[in-house]
Design an enzyme around this catalytic site. Structure first.
Site, short mmCIF file in Angstrom:
data_model
loop_
_atom_site.label_atom_id
_atom_site.label_comp_id
_atom_site.label_asym_id
_atom_site.label_seq_id
_atom_site.Cartn_x
_atom_site.Cartn_y
_atom_site.Cartn_z
N GLY A 26 1.10 3.93 -3.49
CA GLY A 26 0.21 4.37 -4.58
C GLY A 26 -0.03 5.87 -4.59
O GLY A 26 0.86 6.68 -4.27
N TYR A 155 -16.75 6.23 -12.41
CA TYR A 155 -17.91 5.34 -12.46
C TYR A 155 -18.78 5.46 -11.20
O TYR A 155 -19.75 4.72 -11.04
CB TYR A 155 -17.52 3.90 -12.81
CG TYR A 155 -16.55 3.19 -11.88
CD1 TYR A 155 -16.82 2.99 -10.55
CD2 TYR A 155 -15.35 2.68 -12.39
CE1 TYR A 155 -15.95 2.31 -9.72
CE2 TYR A 155 -14.47 2.00 -11.56
CZ TYR A 155 -14.76 1.82 -10.23
OH TYR A 155 -13.90 1.16 -9.40
C1 HXC Z 1 -13.68 -12.10 -6.25
C2 HXC Z 1 -12.65 -11.73 -4.20
C3 HXC Z 1 -11.48 -11.26 -4.85
C4 HXC Z 1 -11.46 -11.24 -6.29
C5 HXC Z 1 -11.15 -11.19 -2.72
N1 HXC Z 1 -12.40 -11.65 -2.89
N2 HXC Z 1 -10.57 -10.93 -3.90
N3 HXC Z 1 -13.74 -12.13 -4.89
N4 HXC Z 1 -12.58 -11.67 -6.94
N5 HXC Z 1 -10.41 -10.83 -6.98
C6 HXC Z 1 -13.32 -12.08 -1.86
C7 HXC Z 1 -12.73 -13.18 -1.01
O1 HXC Z 1 -12.90 -14.43 -1.61
C8 HXC Z 1 -13.55 -13.04 0.28
O2 HXC Z 1 -14.83 -13.63 0.18
C9 HXC Z 1 -13.77 -11.54 0.38
O3 HXC Z 1 -13.57 -11.02 -0.94
C10 HXC Z 1 -12.75 -10.88 1.31
O4 HXC Z 1 -11.46 -11.25 0.85
P1 HXC Z 1 -10.17 -11.15 1.78
O5 HXC Z 1 -8.98 -11.49 0.95
O6 HXC Z 1 -10.39 -11.90 3.05
O7 HXC Z 1 -10.22 -9.60 2.14
P2 HXC Z 1 -9.15 -8.63 2.71
O8 HXC Z 1 -7.90 -9.37 3.13
O9 HXC Z 1 -9.85 -7.82 3.70
O10 HXC Z 1 -8.71 -7.77 1.41
C11 HXC Z 1 -9.56 -6.79 0.84
C12 HXC Z 1 -9.51 -6.80 -0.68
C13 HXC Z 1 -8.05 -6.75 -1.22
C14 HXC Z 1 -10.36 -5.64 -1.16
C15 HXC Z 1 -10.15 -8.12 -1.18
O11 HXC Z 1 -8.05 -6.75 -2.64
C16 HXC Z 1 -7.31 -5.54 -0.72
O12 HXC Z 1 -6.72 -5.59 0.38
N6 HXC Z 1 -7.27 -4.44 -1.50
C17 HXC Z 1 -6.64 -3.18 -1.09
C18 HXC Z 1 -6.03 -2.41 -2.23
C19 HXC Z 1 -6.81 -2.30 -3.49
O13 HXC Z 1 -7.79 -3.06 -3.71
N7 HXC Z 1 -6.41 -1.37 -4.36
C20 HXC Z 1 -7.06 -1.14 -5.64
C21 HXC Z 1 -7.72 0.17 -5.64
S1 HXC Z 1 -7.91 0.65 -7.28
P3 HXC Z 1 -15.15 -15.13 0.75
O14 HXC Z 1 -16.61 -15.29 0.50
O15 HXC Z 1 -14.30 -16.05 -0.07
O16 HXC Z 1 -14.78 -15.11 2.19
C22 HXC Z 1 -9.30 1.47 -7.52
C23 HXC Z 1 -9.34 2.09 -8.88
C24 HXC Z 1 -10.70 2.36 -9.39
O17 HXC Z 1 -10.14 1.56 -6.68
C25 HXC Z 1 -10.78 2.98 -10.79
C26 HXC Z 1 -9.81 2.58 -11.83
C27 HXC Z 1 -9.95 3.36 -13.12
P1 NAP Z 2 -3.41 1.19 -4.05
O1 NAP Z 2 -2.07 1.38 -4.68
O2 NAP Z 2 -3.98 -0.17 -3.98
O3 NAP Z 2 -3.32 1.81 -2.61
C1 NAP Z 2 -4.34 1.62 -1.67
C2 NAP Z 2 -3.83 2.05 -0.32
O4 NAP Z 2 -4.89 1.90 0.62
C3 NAP Z 2 -2.66 1.21 0.16
O5 NAP Z 2 -1.70 2.05 0.76
C4 NAP Z 2 -3.29 0.28 1.20
O6 NAP Z 2 -2.36 -0.02 2.22
C5 NAP Z 2 -4.45 1.13 1.72
N1 NAP Z 2 -5.56 0.32 2.19
C6 NAP Z 2 -6.27 -0.60 1.48
N2 NAP Z 2 -7.19 -1.17 2.25
C7 NAP Z 2 -7.09 -0.60 3.48
C8 NAP Z 2 -7.77 -0.78 4.70
N3 NAP Z 2 -8.73 -1.66 4.82
N4 NAP Z 2 -7.41 -0.01 5.75
C9 NAP Z 2 -6.41 0.90 5.64
N5 NAP Z 2 -5.73 1.10 4.51
C10 NAP Z 2 -6.05 0.36 3.44
O7 NAP Z 2 -4.49 2.11 -4.78
P2 NAP Z 2 -4.29 3.43 -5.67
O8 NAP Z 2 -4.29 3.04 -7.09
O9 NAP Z 2 -3.18 4.24 -5.11
O10 NAP Z 2 -5.70 4.15 -5.39
C11 NAP Z 2 -5.82 5.19 -4.44
C12 NAP Z 2 -7.21 5.78 -4.52
O11 NAP Z 2 -7.46 6.29 -5.81
C13 NAP Z 2 -8.32 4.78 -4.25
O12 NAP Z 2 -9.37 5.41 -3.56
C14 NAP Z 2 -8.76 4.37 -5.62
O13 NAP Z 2 -10.08 3.89 -5.65
C15 NAP Z 2 -8.64 5.71 -6.32
N6 NAP Z 2 -8.51 5.59 -7.77
C16 NAP Z 2 -7.39 5.06 -8.31
C17 NAP Z 2 -7.27 4.98 -9.68
C18 NAP Z 2 -6.03 4.46 -10.34
O14 NAP Z 2 -6.02 4.35 -11.56
N7 NAP Z 2 -4.98 4.13 -9.60
C19 NAP Z 2 -8.32 5.42 -10.48
C20 NAP Z 2 -9.48 5.94 -9.90
C21 NAP Z 2 -9.55 6.02 -8.53
P3 NAP Z 2 -2.39 -1.43 3.04
O15 NAP Z 2 -2.55 -2.50 2.02
O16 NAP Z 2 -1.08 -1.44 3.76
O17 NAP Z 2 -3.54 -1.34 3.97
#
Ligand code: HXC
Ligand code: NAP
Length: 292
Positions: A26, A155
């Site tokens: 990302g 936000y």
């Molecule tokens: C509701 C959810 C859910 C969902 C997980 N949970 N996904 N609840 N809706 N979609 C709940 C699960 O049921 C569980 O609760 C708890 O969250 C933990 O879930 P796990 O899967 O065990 O967690 P984990 O494996 O630690 O994964 C963390 C995660 C996952 C945050 C849930 O999505 C992740 O690994 N994300 C990393 C990358 C990411 O999210 N990137 C996006 C960033 S974009 P229970 O009660 O069931 O145990 C961003 C952009 C912002 O930030 C701005 C955009 C304009």
């Molecule tokens: P992404 O593609 O989901 O990447 C997230 C990265 O964080 C992955 O490399 C993931 O690797 C790592 N990560 C997630 N959970 C982690 C954990 N618990 N420990 C260590 N590493 C972890 O997200 P992105 O879109 O590139 O977003 C990057 C940043 O920009 C974030 O802070 C997001 O909130 C911000 N942002 C993004 C957008 C957008 O439009 N993309 C907009 C506003 C802000 P692993 O899964 O291997 O851990």
């Protein structure tokens, strides 16, 4: 010149090393790739070791810089302590931290379990504080200057429905940035943040627009400049903010969203959809009433 091009002069980060959480994919990978092109060595952190190794190989091959991988979950303070200790040895010139790793998903808040709230807040807010404090303690002990860049969102100050854990956590990261920018300036540690609008990544899109949501909600339509962000333009801004060129910028958050949040906040923004003919009619009506 175009916003898709690299902006800083070659060698702008020469002699520096940067630690990037979520640097294996990302936006984290895009920033790391550009920092390395500008001469920085890298330390990248993420949970998936294979993903980290793949990104490291690619970036090393492109840039000739050293890229160290440290598999870790940013929620695990003990593991992060080991990582920072090891990285301090591997990269004695480590002086940049980018808090980029994030967790997020879209959900009505009344449906969230407390563990779901914890998962996001633990990654985004606590993970950013853990990393920042661990690196700062290292820099203070070594009498080194350092700079921290945190990736937040717009936000963080407006709030947003359906992403409440993320909004709370990002607001906390912004408060941390502003607080520590003042508190730690005596140690020559500088902190800033970037608030991006939508920049397409697999991670964000899959979690924020799952299923058919992308058809119901196209963020491009609410961005005045009419497009998503390009990774290079974010990388350009990030490179500037961690470089010495921005030495007088401290405690700031720079928005890069094409005007999206301001359009959402404007009282009369809904009028943007009115056809030109409406304004013609209104103008004529106003003129008539003034001439009476
Ligand atoms: C509701 C959810 C859910 C969902 C997980 N949970 N996904 N609840 N809706 N979609 C709940 C699960 O049921 C569980 O609760 C708890 O969250 C933990 O879930 P796990 O899967 O065990 O967690 P984990 O494996 O630690 O994964 C963390 C995660 C996952 C945050 C849930 O999505 C992740 O690994 N994300 C990393 C990358 C990411 O999210 N990137 C996006 C960033 S974009 P229970 O009660 O069931 O145990 C961003 C952009 C912002 O930030 C701005 C955009 C304009
Ligand atoms: P992404 O593609 O989901 O990447 C997230 C990265 O964080 C992955 O490399 C993931 O690797 C790592 N990560 C997630 N959970 C982690 C954990 N618990 N420990 C260590 N590493 C972890 O997200 P992105 O879109 O590139 O977003 C990057 C940043 O920009 C974030 O802070 C997001 O909130 C911000 N942002 C993004 C957008 C957008 O439009 N993309 C907009 C506003 C802000 P692993 O899964 O291997 O851990």
């Amino acid at each position: 010149m175009s916003y898709k091009e690299e902006m800083l002069q070659p060698g702008a980060l020469k002699g520096k090393a940067a630690m990037i959480t979520g640097g294996g994919s990302g936006l984290g990978k895009s920033m790391g790739r550009y920092f390395a092109k500008l001469g920085a060595d890298l330390a990248i952190i993420g949970r998936n070791e294979e993903k980290l190794e793949k990104a490291a190989k690619e970036i090393e091959a492109e840039s000739g810089q050293k890229v160290y991988c440290y598999p870790a979950d940013v929620r695990d303070y003990e593991r992060l302590s080991e990582v920072v200790e090891q990285a301090g040895k591997d990269l004695p010139h480590l002086s940049i931290l980018v808090n980029n790793a994030a967790g997020n998903f879209i959900s009505p808040s009344e449906r969230l379990s407390h563990r779901a709230f914890d998962a996001v807040v633990d990654i985004v807010l606590k993970g950013s504080f853990y990393m920042t404090q661990l690196l700062a303690k290292h820099w203070i002990a070594e009498k080194m200057a350092g700079t921290v860049l945190s990736i937040t969102t717009t936000y963080a100050w407006t709030g947003s429905p359906y992403v409440v854990p993320s909004a709370c956590a990002k607001a906390g990261v912004l408060a941390m940035t502003r607080s520590l920018a003042v508190e730690w300036s005596k140690y020559k540690i500088r902190l800033n943040a970037i608030a991006p609008g939508p920049f397409p990544t697999e991670g964000a899109w899959s979690r924020l627009m799952p299923g058919g949501l992308a058809e119901k909600f196209d963020p491009k339509k609410i961005i005045p400049v009419g497009r998503y962000g390009e990774h290079q333009e974010l990388a350009n801004l990030a490179a500037y903010l961690v470089s010495d060129y921005s030495a007088f910028i401290n405690g700031e958050v720079v928005t890069i969203d094409g005007g999206e949040w301001l359009q959402g906040a404007g009282e009369f923004s809904p009028l943007l959809d009115l056809p030109e003919v409406y304004w013609d009619q209104l103008e004529a009506q106003v003129k008539r009433s003034r001439n009476k």
